[in-house]
Design a protein around this motif. Structure first.
Motif, short mmCIF file in Angstrom:
data_model
loop_
_atom_site.label_atom_id
_atom_site.label_comp_id
_atom_site.label_asym_id
_atom_site.label_seq_id
_atom_site.Cartn_x
_atom_site.Cartn_y
_atom_site.Cartn_z
N PRO A 1 17.60 -5.54 18.12
CA PRO A 1 16.37 -5.76 18.92
C PRO A 1 15.27 -4.76 18.59
CG PRO A 1 18.31 -6.04 20.30
CD PRO A 1 18.80 -5.54 18.97
N GLU A 2 15.65 -3.54 18.23
CA GLU A 2 14.63 -2.54 17.90
C GLU A 2 13.94 -2.80 16.57
OE1 GLU A 2 17.82 -1.98 18.81
OE2 GLU A 2 18.67 -0.26 17.72
N ASP A 3 14.39 -3.78 15.82
CA ASP A 3 13.69 -4.19 14.59
C ASP A 3 12.53 -5.14 14.90
OD1 ASP A 3 16.90 -4.40 13.02
OD2 ASP A 3 15.44 -2.79 12.79
N THR A 4 12.40 -5.54 16.15
CA THR A 4 11.32 -6.44 16.53
C THR A 4 9.96 -5.79 16.28
OG1 THR A 4 12.63 -7.59 18.20
CG2 THR A 4 10.24 -7.64 18.47
N ALA A 5 9.12 -6.46 15.49
CA ALA A 5 7.82 -5.91 15.12
C ALA A 5 7.09 -6.93 14.26
CB ALA A 5 7.99 -4.61 14.34
N VAL A 6 5.81 -6.65 14.01
CA VAL A 6 5.08 -7.36 12.97
C VAL A 6 5.29 -6.59 11.67
CG1 VAL A 6 2.85 -8.17 12.16
CG2 VAL A 6 3.38 -8.20 14.61
N TYR A 7 5.73 -7.30 10.65
CA TYR A 7 6.02 -6.69 9.36
C TYR A 7 4.88 -6.99 8.39
CZ TYR A 7 10.73 -5.50 10.80
OH TYR A 7 11.81 -4.93 11.43
N TYR A 8 4.42 -5.95 7.71
CA TYR A 8 3.28 -6.06 6.81
C TYR A 8 3.68 -5.70 5.38
CZ TYR A 8 0.46 -5.93 11.09
OH TYR A 8 -0.08 -6.19 12.32
N CYS A 9 3.24 -6.50 4.45
CA CYS A 9 3.41 -6.21 3.04
C CYS A 9 2.28 -5.28 2.60
CB CYS A 9 3.36 -7.53 2.26
SG CYS A 9 3.37 -7.37 0.48
N ASN A 10 2.59 -4.36 1.70
CA ASN A 10 1.60 -3.41 1.20
C ASN A 10 1.70 -3.30 -0.31
OD1 ASN A 10 1.46 -0.25 0.26
ND2 ASN A 10 -0.20 -0.78 1.66
N ALA A 11 0.56 -3.16 -0.95
CA ALA A 11 0.52 -2.91 -2.40
C ALA A 11 -0.46 -1.78 -2.67
CB ALA A 11 0.10 -4.17 -3.15
N LYS A 12 -0.06 -0.88 -3.53
CA LYS A 12 -0.91 0.26 -3.88
C LYS A 12 -1.38 0.14 -5.32
CE LYS A 12 1.51 3.38 -0.74
NZ LYS A 12 0.50 3.20 0.32
N VAL A 13 -2.68 0.30 -5.52
CA VAL A 13 -3.28 0.22 -6.84
C VAL A 13 -3.79 1.60 -7.23
CG1 VAL A 13 -5.16 -0.78 -8.19
CG2 VAL A 13 -3.89 -2.20 -6.57
N LEU A 14 -3.50 2.01 -8.47
CA LEU A 14 -3.92 3.33 -8.94
C LEU A 14 -5.43 3.38 -9.02
CD1 LEU A 14 -3.03 6.09 -10.01
CD2 LEU A 14 -3.05 5.10 -12.31
N ALA A 15 -6.00 4.30 -8.30
CA ALA A 15 -7.45 4.53 -8.31
C ALA A 15 -7.66 5.90 -7.68
CB ALA A 15 -8.18 3.45 -7.52
N SER A 16 -8.90 6.31 -7.58
CA SER A 16 -9.18 7.60 -6.96
C SER A 16 -10.20 7.40 -5.85
CB SER A 16 -9.70 8.59 -8.01
OG SER A 16 -9.90 9.86 -7.40
N PRO A 17 -9.77 7.36 -4.61
CA PRO A 17 -8.38 7.46 -4.13
C PRO A 17 -7.59 6.17 -4.33
CG PRO A 17 -9.82 7.01 -2.30
CD PRO A 17 -10.70 7.16 -3.50
N THR A 18 -6.28 6.26 -4.11
CA THR A 18 -5.41 5.09 -4.23
C THR A 18 -5.88 3.98 -3.29
OG1 THR A 18 -3.50 6.46 -4.79
CG2 THR A 18 -3.05 4.26 -3.94
N LEU A 19 -5.88 2.74 -3.80
CA LEU A 19 -6.28 1.59 -3.00
C LEU A 19 -5.05 0.97 -2.35
CD1 LEU A 19 -8.81 -0.10 -5.45
CD2 LEU A 19 -9.33 1.31 -3.45
N ASN A 20 -5.16 0.66 -1.08
CA ASN A 20 -4.09 0.01 -0.35
C ASN A 20 -4.54 -1.39 0.06
OD1 ASN A 20 -1.60 1.72 0.46
ND2 ASN A 20 -3.34 3.13 0.61
N TYR A 21 -3.66 -2.37 -0.22
CA TYR A 21 -3.90 -3.74 0.20
C TYR A 21 -2.77 -4.15 1.15
CZ TYR A 21 -7.33 -3.89 -3.53
OH TYR A 21 -8.42 -3.63 -4.34
N TRP A 22 -3.14 -5.00 2.13
CA TRP A 22 -2.19 -5.39 3.17
C TRP A 22 -2.15 -6.90 3.36
CZ3 TRP A 22 0.82 -1.70 5.41
CH2 TRP A 22 0.42 -0.37 5.28
N GLY A 23 -0.96 -7.40 3.65
CA GLY A 23 -0.86 -8.77 4.12
C GLY A 23 -1.27 -8.82 5.58
N LYS A 24 -1.35 -10.05 6.12
CA LYS A 24 -1.78 -10.20 7.51
C LYS A 24 -0.64 -9.97 8.50
CE LYS A 24 -5.71 -13.23 6.58
NZ LYS A 24 -6.36 -14.52 6.87
#
Length: 117
Positions: A86-109
């Protein structure tokens, strides 16, 4: 620009399993890392698992139960979740990191996982 479409959430009983998917709009070779994060109601977003070319990393709370993987051919990230609690209940988000300065973060909905006791 990167689009991430995460899916696979749902309602499951404690002890059950789910597999989350995250489809990326471009080759996942272009990411320095991908991962899954989750946010429960009233709590901060937290790391669940990450994967790079050379390693995987898991939160202590999911070690031995969850497995992160990726399919290069289909540009898809997965999270296999077993022995759900039950404690795993949550909204789960996918993340991708792209090399840049600073690092770029992209997220699913996000995709909602609800584990009933």
């Amino acid at each position: 620009q990167v689009q991430l479409v995460d899916s696979g959430g749902g309602l499951v009983q404690a002890g059950g399993s789910l597999r989350l998917s995250c489809a990326a709009s471009r080759s996942i070779f272009s990411f320095i890392a991908m991962g899954w994060y989750r946010q429960a109601t009233g709590k901060q977003r937290e790391l669940v698992a990450t994967i790079t070319d050379s390693s995987t990393n898991y939160a202590d709370s999911v070690k031995g139960r969850f497995t992160i993987s990726r399919d290069i051919a289909t540009n898809t990230l997965y999270l296999q979740m077993n022995s759900l609690k039950p404690e795993d209940t949550a909204v789960y988000y996918c993340n991708a990191k792209v090399l840049a300065s600073p690092t770029l973060n992209y997220w699913g909905k996000g995709t909602l996982v609800t584990v009933s006791s």
